[in-house]
Design a protein around this motif. Sequence first.
Motif, PDB file in Angstrom:
ATOM      1  N   ASP A 137      42.126  37.010  34.027  1.00  0.00           N
ATOM      2  CA  ASP A 137      42.447  36.876  32.608  1.00  0.00           C
ATOM      3  C   ASP A 137      43.940  37.107  32.465  1.00  0.00           C
ATOM      4  O   ASP A 137      44.465  38.124  32.934  1.00  0.00           O
ATOM      5  N   VAL A 138      44.628  36.159  31.849  1.00  0.00           N
ATOM      6  CA  VAL A 138      46.078  36.230  31.681  1.00  0.00           C
ATOM      7  C   VAL A 138      46.379  36.293  30.189  1.00  0.00           C
ATOM      8  O   VAL A 138      45.837  35.512  29.409  1.00  0.00           O
ATOM      9  N   HIS A 139      47.235  37.236  29.813  1.00  0.00           N
ATOM     10  CA  HIS A 139      47.597  37.412  28.402  1.00  0.00           C
ATOM     11  C   HIS A 139      49.124  37.473  28.272  1.00  0.00           C
ATOM     12  O   HIS A 139      49.784  38.133  29.072  1.00  0.00           O
ATOM     13  N   LEU A 140      49.660  36.779  27.272  1.00  0.00           N
ATOM     14  CA  LEU A 140      51.098  36.792  26.996  1.00  0.00           C
ATOM     15  C   LEU A 140      51.340  37.419  25.629  1.00  0.00           C
ATOM     16  O   LEU A 140      50.762  36.976  24.630  1.00  0.00           O
ATOM     17  N   ALA A 141      52.198  38.425  25.576  1.00  0.00           N
ATOM     18  CA  ALA A 141      52.545  39.081  24.311  1.00  0.00           C
ATOM     19  C   ALA A 141      54.041  38.963  24.078  1.00  0.00           C
ATOM     20  O   ALA A 141      54.836  39.112  25.011  1.00  0.00           O
ATOM     21  N   GLU A 142      54.406  38.689  22.836  1.00  0.00           N
ATOM     22  CA  GLU A 142      55.824  38.614  22.482  1.00  0.00           C
ATOM     23  C   GLU A 142      56.370  40.022  22.303  1.00  0.00           C
ATOM     24  O   GLU A 142      55.697  40.894  21.766  1.00  0.00           O
ATOM     25  N   ASP A 143      57.593  40.211  22.765  1.00  0.00           N
ATOM     26  CA  ASP A 143      58.282  41.481  22.563  1.00  0.00           C
ATOM     27  C   ASP A 143      59.755  41.147  22.366  1.00  0.00           C
ATOM     28  O   ASP A 143      60.507  41.027  23.333  1.00  0.00           O
ATOM     29  N   GLY A 144      60.132  40.941  21.103  1.00  0.00           N
ATOM     30  CA  GLY A 144      61.486  40.476  20.816  1.00  0.00           C
ATOM     31  C   GLY A 144      61.615  39.059  21.342  1.00  0.00           C
ATOM     32  O   GLY A 144      60.766  38.224  21.115  1.00  0.00           O
ATOM     33  N   GLY A 145      62.648  38.785  22.100  1.00  0.00           N
ATOM     34  CA  GLY A 145      62.827  37.465  22.699  1.00  0.00           C
ATOM     35  C   GLY A 145      62.242  37.382  24.098  1.00  0.00           C
ATOM     36  O   GLY A 145      62.457  36.416  24.808  1.00  0.00           O
ATOM     37  N   THR A 177      50.382  40.114  31.127  1.00  0.00           N
ATOM     38  CA  THR A 177      49.443  41.022  31.784  1.00  0.00           C
ATOM     39  C   THR A 177      48.315  40.188  32.379  1.00  0.00           C
ATOM     40  O   THR A 177      47.975  39.124  31.855  1.00  0.00           O
ATOM     41  N   TYR A 178      47.767  40.671  33.482  1.00  0.00           N
ATOM     42  CA  TYR A 178      46.640  39.970  34.099  1.00  0.00           C
ATOM     43  C   TYR A 178      45.671  40.972  34.696  1.00  0.00           C
ATOM     44  O   TYR A 178      46.037  42.092  35.060  1.00  0.00           O
ATOM     45  N   LYS A 179      44.406  40.559  34.760  1.00  0.00           N
ATOM     46  CA  LYS A 179      43.347  41.321  35.421  1.00  0.00           C
ATOM     47  C   LYS A 179      42.584  40.346  36.295  1.00  0.00           C
ATOM     48  O   LYS A 179      42.144  39.300  35.829  1.00  0.00           O
ATOM     49  N   VAL A 180      42.466  40.686  37.577  1.00  0.00           N
ATOM     50  CA  VAL A 180      41.829  39.807  38.554  1.00  0.00           C
ATOM     51  C   VAL A 180      40.599  40.485  39.140  1.00  0.00           C
ATOM     52  O   VAL A 180      40.615  41.682  39.424  1.00  0.00           O
ATOM     53  N   HIS A 181      39.571  39.681  39.322  1.00  0.00           N
ATOM     54  CA  HIS A 181      38.412  40.124  40.105  1.00  0.00           C
ATOM     55  C   HIS A 181      38.158  39.019  41.123  1.00  0.00           C
ATOM     56  O   HIS A 181      38.004  37.856  40.758  1.00  0.00           O
ATOM     57  N   ALA A 182      38.142  39.376  42.410  1.00  0.00           N
ATOM     58  CA  ALA A 182      37.963  38.362  43.449  1.00  0.00           C
ATOM     59  C   ALA A 182      37.065  38.894  44.565  1.00  0.00           C
ATOM     60  O   ALA A 182      36.955  40.107  44.769  1.00  0.00           O
ATOM     61  N   LYS A 183      36.452  37.961  45.272  1.00  0.00           N
ATOM     62  CA  LYS A 183      35.635  38.263  46.438  1.00  0.00           C
ATOM     63  C   LYS A 183      36.205  37.496  47.614  1.00  0.00           C
ATOM     64  O   LYS A 183      36.627  36.352  47.463  1.00  0.00           O
ATOM     65  N   VAL A 184      36.204  38.129  48.786  1.00  0.00           N
ATOM     66  CA  VAL A 184      36.629  37.452  50.005  1.00  0.00           C
ATOM     67  C   VAL A 184      35.521  37.572  51.040  1.00  0.00           C
ATOM     68  O   VAL A 184      34.729  38.519  51.016  1.00  0.00           O
ATOM     69  N   GLY A 185      35.476  36.597  51.953  1.00  0.00           N
ATOM     70  CA  GLY A 185      34.461  36.620  53.011  1.00  0.00           C
ATOM     71  C   GLY A 185      35.032  36.062  54.299  1.00  0.00           C
ATOM     72  O   GLY A 185      36.162  35.572  54.337  1.00  0.00           O
TER      73      GLY A 185
END
Length: 195
Positions: free
Chosen positions: A93-101, A106-114
Motif C-alpha cells: 500500500d503506497v500513500h502520498l501526503a502533501e507537506d508544503g511543497g 509511506t508504504y507497507k509491504v507484505h510479501a512471501k518468498v519461496g
Amino acid sequence: MDMSGEYRIPVPRERVWEALNDPEVLKDCIPGCESLEKEGDTGLKAAVVAKIGPVKAKFNGKVTLSDLVPPESYRITGEGSGGVAGFANGGADVHLAEDGGETVLTYKVHAKVGGKLAQVGSRLVDSAARKMADDFFGAFSERLTRGEEAEVEAESLRERAEHIVEDAAMSSRRRPMPPRSSSRLPPARDPSAAR
C-alpha cells in the motif's frame, strides 16, 4: 515478510504521482531492472536481476495497480519467479501526503518468498529488501529533484531571455534612426579611375 517505510521527496505530490506511474522513471530507479513495460492501464511486466546473499537470479514478474486514488494512494500487487532461485509474491500500500511543497511517501509491504530465497533466511531477505527499497527511493527522489531543478533553471533562463528581448526592443525604440538621405552614402567609385 513485512516491511514499511517513509520517504520525504522534495517535489510536489502531483509530480511524485506522475513519476510513480511512469514506466521509464521506474525502470531507471529500480535496482537491477532490465525491462519494465506497461500492460494495459494498471499492469506492468518486469525483468529484474537481484542478488540476495549467495542467490543471484533474474526475476520475471507482473505487477498490478489497484485501489487507485490519484494523486494520493494505490495498492501494488505482484508476483515474480526467478526459476530455481525461487519466487516472491505480495502487495504494498503506497500513500502520498502533501507537506508544503514536498511529498511524504509511506508504504507497507507484505510479501512471501519461496525456493532458495526462503532457504537463505528471513533476516538476509529482509535486509536485501530494505536495501533495494532504500536504493529505489534514493534514486527516485534524486531523479525527481534533478528534474525539478532543471525545470526551475529552464524557467529562469526563459525569463532572462524575455527580459533581454524586451530590453533590446525598448532600446531600439529609444535610439533615433539616422536620416535616410543619399548624402550619407559613400561616393560612387569611378570604374575608369581604377585602371
